[in-house]
Structure formats: C-alpha cells, structure tokens
Design a protein around this motif. Sequence first.
Motif: not given
Length: 172
Positions: A96-102, A109-114, A149-153
């Motif tokens: 879940c790359v985009v969801h993780l980044g958000v 922009g940084d998510i797209k760059e990654t 980080l825990m909340v995000t996970l």
Amino acid sequence: MKNADYDNLNFRYFSNPMDFMLMGLFEWRDSTESDKSTATFEKLQKALTAIDRQHCLCQVYREDHSLVEIAENRLQDVPSDDVINTLTEKKLIGDCVVHLGVELGISIGDIKETMHNFPKDLNGQINDLLVKWKNWEKSDRTKPTIYRLMVTLKRIKSAAGLAFVKKAYGVE
C-alpha cells in the motif's frame, strides 16, 4: 477524466485498489486546479453522479483511539533506523505505497517521485517513503514519532508491521 488517463492510472495501480482510487483523486484534483478551477467535493459528487457511480467519501472517519492509551513519553521519540529498515527488509508493511505515504503525511509529489525512482521495487518504495518521513527536519511536516508510525501501520492494516513495532519498543 479522459479514457486514456483512466486507462493509464488503471495500468499503473491495478494491483492495489486503494492506490488506484487515491491516485485517481489526486490526478482529478491536479487537472481541475491546473485549469484554474477549484476542486471541490460538490464537483466530484456531480462527476460521480454523471457516470452513475455511488460515492462513499462523505462517510465520517472515526479516529481509533485504542493506541492513545499507550502513547507514553518514549513513544514520542523518532523511530530508529533499525526499526525502519526491518519493516522493509522483512516485508512487514504490504503493498500500500500510496496509502502509506498519505497516512505518513508525505506530499503526493514526493510519493510520485518515490514510485518513479523505484519502479517495480515495492520494498524500495516503502523504504524510501519511511526514510523521507523520518527525515522530517527537512520539511514542514510534524515530527515523526514511534506513536505516529504505529497509528499509520494500524490505519493501513499492517498487522505484522504494527506487531513488530510494538514488540521492538516493548508496548503491550
């Protein structure tokens, strides 16, 4: 959105519906605002109605407060490099790359760059996002903490990642 643009999004993000939907919204917002118009929920709702699509964007998102009970002082520290690297190396986060980044508060922009810099390298993408998030001093985002980080996970439903972080920091 033109059919070609939709097909391109579908081709790039077909493996993860959440990424597809989020990137679709970002693309719609960017194209709307590049035409000097404001992207609003009302415009999105009209567009969805025009194509006979039901939406669920207006549902109220209720914050899960179960982690607040364990938000001790030590969880306000920045996560260690070892924890960040292990989350990636042991593949504990998922796809879940985009969801993780958000959820981490990283700009689109940084998510797209990654995603551009690490094509077809899911672990590289995840690691890059985590490193960008951790290097918060270089941005205007809030401080990255173990608790955050825990909340995000938890929000991205990464049970293995959350369990690892809890164990690494002795959280029960």
